[in-house]
Write an enzyme that holds these catalytic residues in place. Structure first.
Site, PDB file in Angstrom:
ATOM      1  N   ASP A 174      19.662  28.421  79.900  1.00  0.00           N
ATOM      2  CA  ASP A 174      20.199  27.589  78.818  1.00  0.00           C
ATOM      3  C   ASP A 174      19.941  26.102  78.978  1.00  0.00           C
ATOM      4  OD1 ASP A 174      22.134  27.278  81.010  1.00  0.00           O
ATOM      5  OD2 ASP A 174      23.279  26.155  79.520  1.00  0.00           O
TER       6      ASP A 174
ATOM      7  N   LYS B 170      12.269  28.555  91.259  1.00  0.00           N
ATOM      8  CA  LYS B 170      11.933  27.134  91.173  1.00  0.00           C
ATOM      9  C   LYS B 170      11.391  26.658  92.512  1.00  0.00           C
ATOM     10  CE  LYS B 170      14.807  24.726  88.319  1.00  0.00           C
ATOM     11  NZ  LYS B 170      15.857  23.751  87.924  1.00  0.00           N
TER      12      LYS B 170
ATOM     13  N   GLY C 161      23.216  33.837  82.446  1.00  0.00           N
ATOM     14  CA  GLY C 161      21.771  33.622  82.386  1.00  0.00           C
ATOM     15  C   GLY C 161      20.929  34.867  82.598  1.00  0.00           C
TER      16      GLY C 161
ATOM     17  N   ASP D 173      17.331  28.788  92.022  1.00  0.00           N
ATOM     18  CA  ASP D 173      17.120  27.346  92.131  1.00  0.00           C
ATOM     19  C   ASP D 173      17.376  26.993  93.597  1.00  0.00           C
ATOM     20  OD1 ASP D 173      16.890  24.650  91.785  1.00  0.00           O
ATOM     21  OD2 ASP D 173      18.630  24.400  90.493  1.00  0.00           O
TER      22      ASP D 173
ATOM     23  N   VAL E  39      14.489  23.986  83.252  1.00  0.00           N
ATOM     24  CA  VAL E  39      13.815  24.929  82.363  1.00  0.00           C
ATOM     25  C   VAL E  39      14.832  25.719  81.525  1.00  0.00           C
ATOM     26  CG1 VAL E  39      11.761  25.171  83.802  1.00  0.00           C
ATOM     27  CG2 VAL E  39      13.703  26.685  84.209  1.00  0.00           C
TER      28      VAL E  39
ATOM     29  N   ASP F 163      18.745  35.044  86.344  1.00  0.00           N
ATOM     30  CA  ASP F 163      17.676  34.364  85.617  1.00  0.00           C
ATOM     31  C   ASP F 163      16.754  33.584  86.546  1.00  0.00           C
ATOM     32  OD1 ASP F 163      19.684  32.528  86.243  1.00  0.00           O
ATOM     33  OD2 ASP F 163      19.906  31.755  84.210  1.00  0.00           O
TER      34      ASP F 163
ATOM     35  N   ARG G 252      19.041  29.741  75.039  1.00  0.00           N
ATOM     36  CA  ARG G 252      18.850  30.949  75.858  1.00  0.00           C
ATOM     37  C   ARG G 252      17.905  31.908  75.146  1.00  0.00           C
ATOM     38  NH1 ARG G 252      22.617  31.016  80.088  1.00  0.00           N
ATOM     39  NH2 ARG G 252      24.633  30.043  79.656  1.00  0.00           N
TER      40      ARG G 252
END
Ligand code: IMP
Ligand code: MG
Length: 196
Positions: free
Chosen positions: A170, A141, A55, A113, A164, A110, A176
């Protein structure tokens, strides 16, 4: 989750129906700001930038071309097991090749989370003897499930607690390449996806 793994037509529909949370221009502006902060912090430190695959590679590529000082780049591949009941274990697929001993390491991913992945990566870098370890993520996030209250040292864009994709993130390995940050619009069965 759909019972059959989504294919290209599903991915095209997901993109059509998605909510665009951040446009290309907004993402680029965020990466410009991140590049300025990273340059200020690392300009004289000869850092090692570690890209978390898969990612992190789009964000890393765009960030790198904005950094105008000596640095080295390597990558690692760590991904969270999503199928297990625990959900916290991180599977290491590829370790960095450049020695981390004594280096100022900036981990690039990326999204932050829940933070299990970055927590495991940071621990690994420290154990490998890095002099300092910090993290840069394109997206953070917002929710209250952060593991051990982990935070990113450099974060670009905030998103709500939704699935997302785009700019490296992805949807079942698709999308992506979407040129912005988009949120999946859930159908009644739920179309959320998970692969790190
Ligand atoms: P964490 O360990 O919960 O922080 O999850 C981190 C990894 O899960 C990220 O590096 C992403 O690859 C993936 N991930 C988490 N949320 C999303 C999302 O909304 N879309 C796509 N990938 C995500
Ligand atoms: Mg990831």
């Amino acid at each position: 989750m759909p019972s059959v793994e989504p294919g290209p037509k599903d991915a095209a529909r997901i993109l059509r129906e998605a909510d665009c949370l951040h446009t290309t221009a907004e993402v680029e502006q965020a990466i410009n700001a991140l590049a300025a902060s990273v340059s200020q912090a690392y300009g004289s430190l000869n850092p090692l930038l570690l890209v978390v695959m898969t990612g992190g590679f789009v964000f890393a590529g765009q960030l790198l071309t904005r950094l105008n000082f000596p640095l080295q780049v390597d990558y690692l591949h760590a991904t969270r097991y999503r199928s297990g009941t625990q959900g916290h274990e991180v599977e290491w697929r590829v370790h960095p090749k450049i020695p981390l001993e004594g280096r100022h390491v900036l981990v690039i991913d990326d999204i932050l989370d829940e933070g299990h992945t970055l927590h495991a990566v940071l621990g690994n870098c420290r154990a490998a003897g890095a002099k300092s370890v910090k993290t840069a993520v394109l997206v953070e996030k917002h929710h209250d499930r952060k593991f051990l209250d982990i935070q990113a040292d450099f974060a670009g864009l905030a998103v709500a607690d939704r699935y997302v994709f785009g700019y490296g993130l992805d949807y079942h390995e698709y999308l992506r390449n979407a040129p912005g940050i988009y949120a999946v619009v859930e159908d009644e069965g739920g179309t959320g996806a998970s692969s790190a």
